[in-house]
Structures are given as structure tokens and as C-alpha cells.
Enzyme design. Structure first.
Site, PDB file in Angstrom:
ATOM      1  CD  GLU A 170     -10.921  -1.573 -21.532  1.00 50.81           C
ATOM      2  OE1 GLU A 170      -9.884  -2.673 -21.691  1.00 50.81           O
ATOM      3  OE2 GLU A 170     -11.666  -1.843 -21.131  1.00 50.81           O
ATOM      4  CB  VAL A 175       7.480  -1.252   4.452  1.00 53.70           C
ATOM      5  CG1 VAL A 175       7.019  -2.302   5.488  1.00 53.70           C
ATOM      6  CG2 VAL A 175       6.528   0.050   5.161  1.00 53.70           C
ATOM      7  CB  ALA A 178      -4.919  -1.758  -1.248  1.00 53.79           C
ATOM      8  NE  ARG A 225      -8.234  -3.656 -19.912  1.00 51.51           N
ATOM      9  CZ  ARG A 225      -8.054  -3.034 -18.849  1.00 51.51           C
ATOM     10  NH1 ARG A 225      -7.302  -2.623 -17.874  1.00 51.51           N
ATOM     11  NH2 ARG A 225      -9.513  -1.583 -18.705  1.00 51.51           N
ATOM     12  N   GLY A 273     -12.737   4.339 -14.805  1.00 50.50           N
ATOM     13  CA  GLY A 273     -13.830   4.737 -13.543  1.00 50.50           C
ATOM     14  C   GLY A 273     -13.585   2.947 -13.064  1.00 50.50           C
TER      15      GLY A 273
HETATM   16  C1  LIG Z   1      -2.676   4.249 -16.270  1.00 55.15           C
HETATM   17  C2  LIG Z   1      -3.513   3.587 -15.530  1.00 55.15           C
HETATM   18  C3  LIG Z   1      -4.777   3.442 -15.557  1.00 55.15           C
HETATM   19  C4  LIG Z   1      -5.590   2.881 -14.626  1.00 55.15           C
HETATM   20  N1  LIG Z   1      -6.898   2.777 -15.450  1.00 55.15           N
HETATM   21  C5  LIG Z   1      -8.073   2.118 -13.964  1.00 55.15           C
HETATM   22  C6  LIG Z   1      -9.346   2.063 -14.063  1.00 55.15           C
HETATM   23  O1  LIG Z   1      -9.955   3.352 -14.808  1.00 55.15           O
HETATM   24  N2  LIG Z   1      -9.993   1.240 -13.381  1.00 55.15           N
HETATM   25  C7  LIG Z   1      -9.281   0.400 -12.273  1.00 55.15           C
HETATM   26  O2  LIG Z   1     -10.169  -0.181 -11.923  1.00 55.15           O
HETATM   27  N3  LIG Z   1      -8.645   0.524 -11.825  1.00 55.15           N
HETATM   28  C8  LIG Z   1      -7.350   0.955 -13.618  1.00 55.15           C
HETATM   29  N4  LIG Z   1      -5.751   1.201 -13.506  1.00 55.15           N
HETATM   30  C9  LIG Z   1      -5.744   0.155 -12.213  1.00 55.15           C
HETATM   31  C10 LIG Z   1      -5.363   0.403 -11.546  1.00 55.15           C
HETATM   32  O3  LIG Z   1      -5.069   1.602 -10.819  1.00 55.15           O
HETATM   33  C11 LIG Z   1      -4.350  -0.222 -10.371  1.00 55.15           C
HETATM   34  O4  LIG Z   1      -4.393  -1.355 -10.338  1.00 55.15           O
HETATM   35  C12 LIG Z   1      -5.307   0.106  -8.048  1.00 55.15           C
HETATM   36  O5  LIG Z   1      -5.650   1.400  -8.027  1.00 55.15           O
HETATM   37  C13 LIG Z   1      -3.844  -0.460  -8.077  1.00 55.15           C
HETATM   38  O6  LIG Z   1      -4.670  -0.004  -6.614  1.00 55.15           O
HETATM   39  P1  LIG Z   1      -3.320  -0.455  -4.838  1.00 55.15           P
HETATM   40  O7  LIG Z   1      -3.956   0.667  -3.996  1.00 55.15           O
HETATM   41  O8  LIG Z   1      -3.207  -1.935  -4.782  1.00 55.15           O
HETATM   42  O9  LIG Z   1      -2.264  -0.252  -5.866  1.00 55.15           O
HETATM   43  P2  LIG Z   1      -1.637   1.504  -5.958  1.00 55.15           P
HETATM   44  O10 LIG Z   1      -2.437   2.026  -6.348  1.00 55.15           O
HETATM   45  O11 LIG Z   1      -0.308   1.605  -6.996  1.00 55.15           O
HETATM   46  O12 LIG Z   1      -1.044   2.627  -4.906  1.00 55.15           O
HETATM   47  C14 LIG Z   1       0.552   1.374  -4.145  1.00 55.15           C
HETATM   48  C15 LIG Z   1       1.451   2.465  -3.465  1.00 55.15           C
HETATM   49  O13 LIG Z   1       2.279   0.930  -2.822  1.00 55.15           O
HETATM   50  C16 LIG Z   1       3.357   2.401  -2.928  1.00 55.15           C
HETATM   51  N5  LIG Z   1       4.190   1.584  -2.270  1.00 55.15           N
HETATM   52  C17 LIG Z   1       5.790   0.432  -3.245  1.00 55.15           C
HETATM   53  N6  LIG Z   1       6.054   0.107  -2.544  1.00 55.15           N
HETATM   54  C18 LIG Z   1       5.986   0.439  -1.429  1.00 55.15           C
HETATM   55  C19 LIG Z   1       6.880   0.089   0.304  1.00 55.15           C
HETATM   56  N7  LIG Z   1       7.385  -0.607   0.038  1.00 55.15           N
HETATM   57  N8  LIG Z   1       6.556   1.112   0.627  1.00 55.15           N
HETATM   58  C20 LIG Z   1       5.615   2.167   0.904  1.00 55.15           C
HETATM   59  N9  LIG Z   1       5.188   2.062  -0.093  1.00 55.15           N
HETATM   60  C21 LIG Z   1       5.117   1.739  -0.856  1.00 55.15           C
HETATM   61  C22 LIG Z   1       3.461   2.674  -3.684  1.00 55.15           C
HETATM   62  O14 LIG Z   1       4.304   3.954  -4.602  1.00 55.15           O
HETATM   63  C23 LIG Z   1       2.155   2.696  -4.026  1.00 55.15           C
HETATM   64  O15 LIG Z   1       1.687   4.176  -3.806  1.00 55.15           O
HETATM   65  C24 LIG Z   1      -5.384   1.421 -13.646  1.00 55.15           C
HETATM   66  C25 LIG Z   1      -3.716   1.604 -13.928  1.00 55.15           C
HETATM   67  C26 LIG Z   1      -2.906   2.761 -14.920  1.00 55.15           C
HETATM   68  C27 LIG Z   1      -0.855   2.754 -14.239  1.00 55.15           C
END
Ligand SMILES: Cc1cc2nc3c(=O)[nH]c(=O)nc-3n(C[C@H](O)[C@H](O)[C@H](O)COP(=O)(O)OP(=O)(O)OC[C@H]3O[C@@H](n4cnc5c(N)ncnc54)[C@H](O)[C@@H]3O)c2cc1C
Length: 472
Positions: free
Chosen positions: A280, A179, A38, A304, A72
Site C-alpha cells: 500500500e 500443536v 506475536a 481496503r 510497516g
Molecule cells: C504479504 C503480506 C504483507 C503484510 N504486510 C503487513 C504490513 O506491512 N503491516 C502489518 O501490520 N501487517 C501486514 N500484514 C499482516 C501481518 O503480517 C500479519 O497479520 C501478522 O504478522 C500476524 O502475526 P501473527 O504472529 O499473529 O501470525 P503469523 O505471523 O502468521 O505467525 C503465526 C505462526 O504460527 C504458525 N502456526 C500455525 N499453526 C500452528 C500450529 N498448529 N502449531 C505451531 N505453529 C503454528 C504459523 O506457521 C506461523 O508461523 C501482511 C500480511 C501479508 C500476508
């Protein structure tokens, strides 16, 4: 003498100015908090729109949970689906997502997700990500989960592609920068920057026209997820260590509205000793689940939450995933599990059963019965809606699995502009959020593949809206 005095005063003034600059907050158009899918998507999109961006990540590496994603990313009506002869519709994707969420989802956000999903896929493809393999995950009525060719894991391809784009655009990315708070006006209704702490403990401020929170969920914070759902006591997690729900303390003073916080998804198939998630897609490509006695007990492609509950009812609250060499070859994501020695292999099903401690005759009969149902084209026993192939190609494989904490459906309430909504109902000015830090899109259960679709789509929406503020 006068000249010396003037020179001295000049040096002193310069020194004072430097000291002043040192304590003056930096300034940028947009601060992005978190370097997962994101946050990275938001940073790239905002830069595309002419904004200066600082991306802050608390860990020493980028990627968050997104790096771990395997199965995916979902999208409907894509070019890739067309090339594979798959006929999908936006309505079918919408219905599947709503059904998984028990119809408690925010309908407007789901519509936005669905409508923008194909564009999110093509945006990533244009940046060089291979999403040519389209498979089906549990709960989908059609194949719409996009991943690299050969069924390779998506996260380890996606994050390097996004990192390459951040570098190419010269975006200011700072790892080991956590942050810890927001800069705001006296009333606490408008945000104008962040307070950050480096690994060494130095705190500093960055002023910005807008802040995008993309700090992920809290799947690595047992105290929090057990508080939200006491049934999760003792559960392992699939999440990275940085998933600690920091957004809660970052925005605390603003009284943000939180939604769906008690909905925490367990992933049904996690290897119990190492916490490795078995994607999955293994079930999607044809694997079955049996219990310790060798009996099949459920529709392997059920949502799930249902599947996790069914597994917890079995002896030892666990089950075994059984597949054959054809399934293995269809999914290179499984290579990692073999490299880690997690999978048991045997030439026959009864030999496999002996090695896993399952009843050999019952296992062989269960697989034989499943193969008959595949030939019939209908799962009369458990109603599985997709029966890709018989399990007949030796060698055979098996692995013991348990459910583990996986995804936080709840989080900050946002509107269609990805603005963070306060408890009083209006948006908090200049504060946006995207990805797993937000709630409302997935509600009771998230469909596999929907999180990356959400993170990329809403990361870009947040950036677009934040950029329009920055340019004003
Ligand atoms: C093992 C696994 C397999 C998955 N497989 C899939 C899949 O195949 N398909 C799918 O759609 N989803 C999948 N998911 C879910 C998906 O990967 C995540 O939910 C999604 O990528 C979340 O994206 P994000 O950018 O919101 O958060 P994240 O990718 O978790 O990124 C958030 C980032 O913010 C950082 N952060 C946190 N707090 C702070 C702070 N205070 N200051 C600065 N940085 C901070 C964290 O360290 C992290 O790097 C999977 C999840 C896991 C754990």
C-alpha cells in the site's frame, strides 16, 4: 551371587526410570504456539520476566505472515514521528482504527493497542530494528506507519531481529512441531499444556503454567474463508501456506467465543499471476489506480474493503497501478517487484499504456488531470486526502493488480489481559492468545500497519499476564 543380583536390579531400576522419563510430559512455564511476530514477541517478553519458554512452530522456518509484511507498523506519538515533524495524537489513531472497523471494534482493545503502540515501536528499536522511516498508508489521517529507512520491507528486518533475540536468550524454539491439542482438566475449564506432533509424526506432551496461542489466521485455507464469506470463492491469497486457522481445532473442546469470523480482508493490489502483494506504501507515496480504459476511478487511499469493491467493478475485475521514478526511489520495498520482473517500464506514459494494453490518450489525460489536482492540493474527483507529488518523473511504471485474500479480522475473543474467553463469557484459565488468531481489534476492516502493532503489543501483554501466573 548377591552382588550380581543387586547390580542387575540396579540396572533394571535405572532402565525403568529412563523409560518412565521418556513418557513423562516435559514441563516449562509457558508454551507459545506459533513463531510469527506475536509468538516471538510473547516468548521474548516472558523470558524477560524470568519464565522458561518453549516456542513451537509447525513450519520449518520462523516468521509466518509476519515475515511477508512490507508496508510497516503503526504507532502514534513516537520519537520517530517527532524527529520527522509529524504531529499525531492517540485520539486520531483511535478514530482512524475505529472508522476502518465500522465502529464495530472492541473499544477497550483498540485503546490498549493505541496507548501501547509507541512503546511497542521503541521496544523493537531497542532490540536493533530500524523503524526510522514514517509513511502514510490508506485510511490514516496522518503519517504513522513505521518501517526501515528508505521504505524497505519491514518483515524481512523484523523477523531476523526477533530471531536474534530468541537465540540470545537461549529460548527453546522448535520448528516442524505442530500443536494439535491442549492438555486440560476433566471439566475442560483449565489448560495445563499442549499436545504436539513432530514432522515424523511423533506426538508428545508439554506441561505448562500457561499457553499462548499465536498461530495466525486462516488466509491459506480456502474451504474456511469461503465458508465464512462465499464471495471469496476463486480468490488468490497473499498468505503463507501455514496460515490454516489451526487455533480452531486446538481449542475446539473448550468452546471458545469467536468474533468477527466473517470479516476477511482482501488486499486491493496483488499481482494476479504470482500472488505478490504490492504494498500500500506505493499508493501512499503517490501512485494512482486506473482501469483498463485508462480512467482513474477511485480514491487510491480509501479503506481496503472499499477499494477492493471498486476494483472488482472495473473491466476484467482488475486495475493498473501507475507510478513514476520518484515514487520508486522513495520506496526500496519496490526493488523486489522489479527483481521479479513484475513491473512494466517505459519512457513515456503513452508508451507505458501501449505496453500494458491501456488506452494511451486516456491514460495520459488521467495522469495530467491527477497532476493538476496535486498542484491544486485537493482531489476534487475522488477526495483522496493525501496528494504527495505529481507523476512526472520518467521512467514510468505500471502493473496489473487484483484483490486477493489477505487478513482474517476474526478469531478468538480475548479480554484486555489477552485471556481467551469462552462461549459462556468467562476466561478459559491459563489460556492466552495474540495476533491474527484473535478477533475484535480490527472488526470490519483492518488499517494497513495495524496488524504488526497488534501482534507485538498483544503478544507482550499475553506474555506479561501468563508470566504472572507462572510465577505464582
Ligand atoms: C504479504 C503480506 C504483507 C503484510 N504486510 C503487513 C504490513 O506491512 N503491516 C502489518 O501490520 N501487517 C501486514 N500484514 C499482516 C501481518 O503480517 C500479519 O497479520 C501478522 O504478522 C500476524 O502475526 P501473527 O504472529 O499473529 O501470525 P503469523 O505471523 O502468521 O505467525 C503465526 C505462526 O504460527 C504458525 N502456526 C500455525 N499453526 C500452528 C500450529 N498448529 N502449531 C505451531 N505453529 C503454528 C504459523 O506457521 C506461523 O508461523 C501482511 C500480511 C501479508 C500476508
Amino acid at each position: 551371587m548377591k552382588k550380581v543380583l543387586l547390580a542387575f536390579l540396579g540396572v533394571a531400576a535405572m532402565g525403568a526410570l529412563c523409560l518412565f522419563c521418556l513418557f513423562l510430559p516435559e514441563r516449562t512455564d509457558i508454551v507459545v504456539v506459533g513463531g510469527g511476530a506475536a509468538g516471538m514477541s510473547a516468548a521474548i517478553e516472558a523470558t524477560e520476566r524470568g519464565c522458561s519458554v518453549v516456542l513451537l512452530e509447525k513450519m520449518s522456518y520462523l516468521g509466518g505472515n509476519s515475515l511477508r509484511a512490507t508496508g510497516g507498523m503503526n504507532a502514534a506519538c513516537t520519537e520517530e514521528q517527532k524527529k520527522n515533524g509529524i504531529v499525531d495524537s492517540l485520539d486520531s489513531y483511535y478514530q482512524d482504527t475505529m472508522k476502518a472497523g465500522h465502529w464495530l471494534n472492541n473499544k477497550k482493545l483498540v485503546r490498549l493497542l493505541v496507548r501501547n503502540s509507541a512503546e511497542s515501536v521503541s521496544w523493537l528499536e531497542h532490540m536493533g530494528l530500524d523503524l526510522s522511516d514514517v509513511g502514510r498508508l490508506a485510511g490514516h489521517s496522518i503519517s504513522r506507519t513505521h518501517r526501515p529507512a528508505g521504505g524497505a520491507p519491514i518483515g524481512t528486518s523484523l523477523i531476523p531481529v526477533l530471531t536474534g533475540q530468541l537465540n540470545k536468550r537461549g529460548i527453546d524454539v522448535r520448528t516442524e512441531n505442530r500443536v494439535i491439542g491442549l492438555l486440560h482438566n476433566q471439566k475442560g475449564t483449565e489448560v495445563f499444556g499442549v499436545l504436539t506432533e513432530t514432522r515424523e509424526g511423533r506426538q508428545y506432551k508439554i506441561k505448562a503454567s500457561a499457553v499462548i496461542i499465536a498461530s495466525g489466521g486462516f488466509g491459506s485455507e480456502p474451504a474456511l474463508y469461503v465458508k465464512m464469506d462465499p464471495d471469496l470463492k476463486g480468490f488468490k491469497t497473499t498468505n503463507q501456506p501455514g496460515a490454516t486457522g489451526d487455533y480452531l481445532s486446538i481449542v475446539e473442546g473448550f468452546h471458545p467465543a469467536l468474533v468477527d469470523m466473517s470479516y476477511i480482508q482482501t488486499h486491493p493490489t496483488v499481482e494476479p499471476n504470482n500472488g505478490v502483494l504490492i504494498t500500500e506504501a506505493v499508493r501512499g507515496n503517490g501512485a494512482v489506480l486506473v482501469n483498463r480504459n485508462g480512467y482513474r476511478f477511485t480514491d487510491e487511499l480509501a479503506f481496503r474493503d472499499i477499494l477492493s469493491r471498486e476494483i472488482l467493478k472495473q473491466p476484467e475485475k482488475s486495475a493498473y497501478l501507475i507510478f513514476d521514478d520518484q515514487i520508486r526511489k522513495s520506496l526500496s520495498a519496490t526493488d523486489t517487484y522489479f527483481a521479479m520482473n513484475l513491473i512494466t517500464k517505459a519512457d513515456t506514459l503513452s508508451e507505458l499504456a501501449e505496453m500494458l494494453g491501456i488506452h494511451p490518450i486516456v491514460l495520459s489525460q488521467s495522469v495530467q488531470r491527477y497532476n493538476q489536482l496535486v498542484m491544486l492540493g485537493k482531489d476534487r474527483d475522488f477526495g483522496r486526502n493525501d496528494l504527495p507529488s505529481e507523476i512526472i518523473h520518467a521512467p514510468f511504471y505500471g502493473i496489473r493488480i487484483v484483490p486477493a485474500v489477505h487478513y482474517c479480522m476474526g478469531g478468538l475473543k480475548i479480554n484486555e489481559k489477552a485471556e481467551v474467553i469462552s462461549e459462556s463469557g468467562g476466561p478459559i484459565k491459563r489460556l492466552f492468545a495474540a495476533g491474527e488468531a484473535t478477533g475484535g481489534i480490527h472488526a470490519a476492516t483492518r488499517l494497513g500497519g495495524n496488524s504488526l502493532a497488534d501482534a507485538v503489543t498483544f503478544g507482550r501483554i499475553a506474555a506479561r499476564e501468563a508470566a504472572s501466573l507462572a510465577r505464582r
